[in-house]
Design a protein around this motif. Sequence first.
Motif, PDB file in Angstrom:
ATOM      1  N   PRO A 216     -27.907   2.257  18.869  1.00 37.06           N
ATOM      2  CA  PRO A 216     -27.529   2.708  20.218  1.00 37.06           C
ATOM      3  C   PRO A 216     -26.025   2.905  20.317  1.00 37.06           C
ATOM      4  O   PRO A 216     -25.235   2.174  19.713  1.00 37.06           O
ATOM      5  N   ALA A 217     -25.627   3.897  21.108  1.00 35.80           N
ATOM      6  CA  ALA A 217     -24.206   4.231  21.196  1.00 35.80           C
ATOM      7  C   ALA A 217     -23.371   3.072  21.713  1.00 35.80           C
ATOM      8  O   ALA A 217     -22.207   2.909  21.321  1.00 35.80           O
ATOM      9  N   VAL A 218     -23.953   2.228  22.566  1.00 36.76           N
ATOM     10  CA  VAL A 218     -23.177   1.128  23.129  1.00 36.76           C
ATOM     11  C   VAL A 218     -22.777   0.124  22.056  1.00 36.76           C
ATOM     12  O   VAL A 218     -21.741  -0.548  22.194  1.00 36.76           O
ATOM     13  N   GLU A 219     -23.553   0.000  20.991  1.00 34.70           N
ATOM     14  CA  GLU A 219     -23.207  -0.940  19.932  1.00 34.70           C
ATOM     15  C   GLU A 219     -22.019  -0.460  19.105  1.00 34.70           C
ATOM     16  O   GLU A 219     -21.438  -1.244  18.352  1.00 34.70           O
ATOM     17  N   TRP A 220     -21.667   0.829  19.216  1.00 38.88           N
ATOM     18  CA  TRP A 220     -20.506   1.341  18.515  1.00 38.88           C
ATOM     19  C   TRP A 220     -19.214   1.136  19.306  1.00 38.88           C
ATOM     20  O   TRP A 220     -18.121   1.302  18.755  1.00 38.88           O
ATOM     21  N   VAL A 221     -19.345   0.813  20.588  1.00 39.56           N
ATOM     22  CA  VAL A 221     -18.150   0.684  21.433  1.00 39.56           C
ATOM     23  C   VAL A 221     -17.205  -0.396  20.916  1.00 39.56           C
ATOM     24  O   VAL A 221     -15.999  -0.146  20.757  1.00 39.56           O
ATOM     25  N   PRO A 222     -17.652  -1.639  20.625  1.00 36.77           N
ATOM     26  CA  PRO A 222     -16.695  -2.640  20.112  1.00 36.77           C
ATOM     27  C   PRO A 222     -16.121  -2.281  18.753  1.00 36.77           C
ATOM     28  O   PRO A 222     -14.947  -2.577  18.475  1.00 36.77           O
ATOM     29  N   ILE A 223     -16.935  -1.641  17.897  1.00 42.86           N
ATOM     30  CA  ILE A 223     -16.427  -1.265  16.565  1.00 42.86           C
ATOM     31  C   ILE A 223     -15.338  -0.214  16.678  1.00 42.86           C
ATOM     32  O   ILE A 223     -14.260  -0.335  16.079  1.00 42.86           O
ATOM     33  N   VAL A 224     -15.602   0.828  17.482  1.00 43.47           N
ATOM     34  CA  VAL A 224     -14.612   1.892  17.649  1.00 43.47           C
ATOM     35  C   VAL A 224     -13.388   1.367  18.393  1.00 43.47           C
ATOM     36  O   VAL A 224     -12.239   1.695  18.051  1.00 43.47           O
ATOM     37  N   GLY A 225     -13.615   0.522  19.416  1.00 44.55           N
ATOM     38  CA  GLY A 225     -12.485  -0.033  20.158  1.00 44.55           C
ATOM     39  C   GLY A 225     -11.584  -0.882  19.283  1.00 44.55           C
ATOM     40  O   GLY A 225     -10.347  -0.782  19.357  1.00 44.55           O
ATOM     41  N   TRP A 226     -12.184  -1.741  18.450  1.00 44.53           N
ATOM     42  CA  TRP A 226     -11.383  -2.576  17.555  1.00 44.53           C
ATOM     43  C   TRP A 226     -10.657  -1.728  16.517  1.00 44.53           C
ATOM     44  O   TRP A 226      -9.520  -2.022  16.140  1.00 44.53           O
ATOM     45  N   TRP A 227     -11.316  -0.665  16.061  1.00 46.68           N
ATOM     46  CA  TRP A 227     -10.677   0.230  15.099  1.00 46.68           C
ATOM     47  C   TRP A 227      -9.466   0.923  15.722  1.00 46.68           C
ATOM     48  O   TRP A 227      -8.395   1.004  15.104  1.00 46.68           O
ATOM     49  N   ILE A 228      -9.595   1.399  16.955  1.00 49.46           N
ATOM     50  CA  ILE A 228      -8.467   2.060  17.632  1.00 49.46           C
ATOM     51  C   ILE A 228      -7.332   1.067  17.859  1.00 49.46           C
ATOM     52  O   ILE A 228      -6.149   1.392  17.683  1.00 49.46           O
ATOM     53  N   TRP A 229      -7.681  -0.162  18.241  1.00 49.42           N
ATOM     54  CA  TRP A 229      -6.657  -1.184  18.456  1.00 49.42           C
ATOM     55  C   TRP A 229      -5.884  -1.468  17.175  1.00 49.42           C
ATOM     56  O   TRP A 229      -4.649  -1.571  17.187  1.00 49.42           O
ATOM     57  N   ARG A 230      -6.571  -1.584  16.062  1.00 48.34           N
ATOM     58  CA  ARG A 230      -5.903  -1.850  14.795  1.00 48.34           C
ATOM     59  C   ARG A 230      -5.105  -0.643  14.336  1.00 48.34           C
ATOM     60  O   ARG A 230      -4.034  -0.795  13.735  1.00 48.34           O
ATOM     61  N   ALA A 231      -5.620   0.568  14.588  1.00 44.58           N
ATOM     62  CA  ALA A 231      -4.909   1.773  14.171  1.00 44.58           C
ATOM     63  C   ALA A 231      -3.610   1.936  14.946  1.00 44.58           C
ATOM     64  O   ALA A 231      -2.560   2.265  14.372  1.00 44.58           O
ATOM     65  N   THR A 232      -3.643   1.698  16.252  1.00 44.85           N
ATOM     66  CA  THR A 232      -2.425   1.827  17.049  1.00 44.85           C
ATOM     67  C   THR A 232      -1.426   0.716  16.740  1.00 44.85           C
ATOM     68  O   THR A 232      -0.222   0.898  16.921  1.00 44.85           O
ATOM     69  N   GLY A 233      -1.913  -0.425  16.276  1.00 44.47           N
ATOM     70  CA  GLY A 233      -1.018  -1.526  15.946  1.00 44.47           C
ATOM     71  C   GLY A 233      -0.530  -1.517  14.514  1.00 44.47           C
ATOM     72  O   GLY A 233       0.157  -2.460  14.084  1.00 44.47           O
ATOM     73  N   GLY A 234      -0.893  -0.501  13.736  1.00 47.84           N
ATOM     74  CA  GLY A 234      -0.447  -0.401  12.356  1.00 47.84           C
ATOM     75  C   GLY A 234      -1.088  -1.395  11.415  1.00 47.84           C
ATOM     76  O   GLY A 234      -0.520  -1.710  10.363  1.00 47.84           O
ATOM     77  N   GLN A 235      -2.282  -1.886  11.766  1.00 47.72           N
ATOM     78  CA  GLN A 235      -2.929  -2.897  10.949  1.00 47.72           C
ATOM     79  C   GLN A 235      -3.824  -2.305   9.859  1.00 47.72           C
ATOM     80  O   GLN A 235      -4.458  -3.066   9.128  1.00 47.72           O
ATOM     81  N   LEU A 236      -3.897  -0.994   9.769  1.00 48.11           N
ATOM     82  CA  LEU A 236      -4.705  -0.361   8.726  1.00 48.11           C
ATOM     83  C   LEU A 236      -3.928  -0.182   7.426  1.00 48.11           C
ATOM     84  O   LEU A 236      -4.512   0.224   6.415  1.00 48.11           O
ATOM     85  N   LEU A 237      -2.634  -0.457   7.468  1.00 50.18           N
ATOM     86  CA  LEU A 237      -1.781  -0.311   6.293  1.00 50.18           C
ATOM     87  C   LEU A 237      -1.206  -1.665   5.910  1.00 50.18           C
ATOM     88  O   LEU A 237      -0.822  -2.463   6.774  1.00 50.18           O
ATOM     89  N   TYR A 238      -1.168  -1.922   4.617  1.00 52.88           N
ATOM     90  CA  TYR A 238      -0.562  -3.151   4.113  1.00 52.88           C
ATOM     91  C   TYR A 238       0.332  -2.797   2.939  1.00 52.88           C
ATOM     92  O   TYR A 238      -0.070  -2.085   2.020  1.00 52.88           O
ATOM     93  N   ARG A 239       1.563  -3.262   2.987  1.00 49.93           N
ATOM     94  CA  ARG A 239       2.501  -3.082   1.893  1.00 49.93           C
ATOM     95  C   ARG A 239       3.164  -4.427   1.612  1.00 49.93           C
ATOM     96  O   ARG A 239       3.681  -5.070   2.536  1.00 49.93           O
ATOM     97  N   ARG A 240       3.139  -4.833   0.368  1.00 48.83           N
ATOM     98  CA  ARG A 240       3.716  -6.134   0.035  1.00 48.83           C
ATOM     99  C   ARG A 240       5.234  -6.097   0.173  1.00 48.83           C
ATOM    100  O   ARG A 240       5.891  -5.139  -0.258  1.00 48.83           O
ATOM    101  N   ARG A 241       5.754  -7.148   0.752  1.00 49.02           N
ATOM    102  CA  ARG A 241       7.201  -7.290   0.878  1.00 49.02           C
ATOM    103  C   ARG A 241       7.721  -7.975  -0.381  1.00 49.02           C
ATOM    104  O   ARG A 241       7.587  -9.183  -0.555  1.00 49.02           O
ATOM    105  N   VAL A 242       8.344  -7.196  -1.227  1.00 46.31           N
ATOM    106  CA  VAL A 242       8.798  -7.719  -2.511  1.00 46.31           C
ATOM    107  C   VAL A 242      10.052  -8.574  -2.342  1.00 46.31           C
ATOM    108  O   VAL A 242      10.227  -9.607  -2.997  1.00 46.31           O
ATOM    109  N   VAL A 243      10.929  -8.148  -1.446  1.00 48.63           N
ATOM    110  CA  VAL A 243      12.191  -8.857  -1.274  1.00 48.63           C
ATOM    111  C   VAL A 243      11.967 -10.205  -0.588  1.00 48.63           C
ATOM    112  O   VAL A 243      12.583 -11.206  -0.943  1.00 48.63           O
ATOM    113  N   ALA A 244      11.049 -10.242   0.402  1.00 46.42           N
ATOM    114  CA  ALA A 244      10.776 -11.482   1.127  1.00 46.42           C
ATOM    115  C   ALA A 244       9.445 -12.052   0.645  1.00 46.42           C
ATOM    116  O   ALA A 244       8.384 -11.642   1.116  1.00 46.42           O
TER     117      ALA A 244
END
Length: 489
Positions: free
Chosen positions: A80-108
């Motif tokens: 059902p479409a309603v079951e996709w709402v939390p998945i899509v919402g959490w995905w948008i939240w992580r995408a806008t917060g830059g949480q889909l990318l990870y780069r190791r901090r070598v210096v720190a």
Amino acid sequence: MSNKTNDRAPSTDLVPVKFSRLARRGVLLGLSAAQLVTLGIAAVTLVGAFYAGGGVLIAYSAPVWLLAIALTWLPVVGRPAVEWVPIVGWWIWRATGGQLLYRRRVVAPRPAGTLALPGDQARLREYTDPETGAGMIHDPAAATLTAIIEVTHPAFVLLDPGEQNRRVSAWGRVLATVCRSGRIATLQVLERTLPDSGTGLAEWWHSHGTDDGSWTATTYAELIDRAGPAGERHTTTVSLALDMKAAGRQIRTAGGGIRGAAAVLRQEMATLTTALRSADLTPSGWLPPGDVAVILRSAYDPAIAATLHRHGDLGRDLATAGPVAVTETWGRLRTDSAHHAVLWISEWPRSLVYPGFLAPVLLSTGIQRSFSLLCTPMRSDQAARDIRKKKVEYISDAAQRAKIGQIEDAAQTAEYTDVLQQEADLTAGHGVLRYTGLIAVSAPTVLELDSAVAAIAQAAIQASCETRPLVGQQARAFTAAALPLCRRI
């Protein structure tokens, strides 16, 4: 998904097994809680508009109640479409917060004692047991302490039916032991395929071959040099996660803190090792931090796996075992040297199958994948309460359907039969486990990954299983499917 453990006396005949169905019954009349909420919003909006102003307000409020009705019943990719709402919402939240990318901090560099892993795995801590030397992974948020052991075993499909049935019964006793403990949060069985470095063939030739300089010996040595790195090897690990909340009293008795938890976990480790040996499995010892680091590094960087296996002193630091870069998309994950996709076994076989039914998946060649089976044991009292609750819900749901004249279908009857069977098995003294099956497929390129995923999905069909990609949550799914850390999703 649940299935009982089988600790009955072995038989010479191979006995088929059956898994419980994935429960699809909703809270009321087959509707889930989210569907009832959206349907309630539609009903309140429509009734309120009708009593407030009639036709004009009904027309004005049409976008609200029509959208709510569409979210309730409109299927999207089988859900059902309603079951996709939390998945899509959490995905948008992580995408806008830059949480889909990870780069190791070598210096720190990361603080001492932490694992260099992305996402919520960054909170994990390492602890080396002073008595066994095992590398234990502590999750302070989930309150678990995990140890990992590598297991070797003969080829199950090559054994005769009587021996297969005996080994299945012995493995059932291992699971029953875990269920009766009451202090185990998760048991994970991880079977991985990795590029072979050729070390095994080279060692065999060095021990058994005759390198006399002849043409035959030279040709055979060249074939080993070429065929070894081109092959693949299979490794199996069993991870045991201690529930520190359930074992709180024992931990305090042992001294408290992480040392007390390690002492309690050592007891469970000794019990599991004995059970594995009685099941004709060969445990090679609990993995030290260096071996755990190699597994983590190989999962994120498969191209380096053969080199790490060939040179045993490389990549054995947990502080640097994580990936350098991770990029998550809707349906894939990109790490250092590979693309990954995680599939969820959404349906286990609905009919009777023999114990080797997963052979098409586990014996698939030319595909780099990790098969993870997460087993969550349930205490007897907790399982009994859960079964009673399910029985009441099924009976109440059936009464509601009878009132409105809705016909009982075969799927609902089969699910209720599974509940009754679980109750009978629990009464007979068997343990109850919840199974979660995940398959992480890896490949150097996207095209190769798509081809490998299609091949694994077809192999799952041959094994009478149904798989679905875990879209929108590939990063968390990968840590649960490819890392032996007893992570849940």
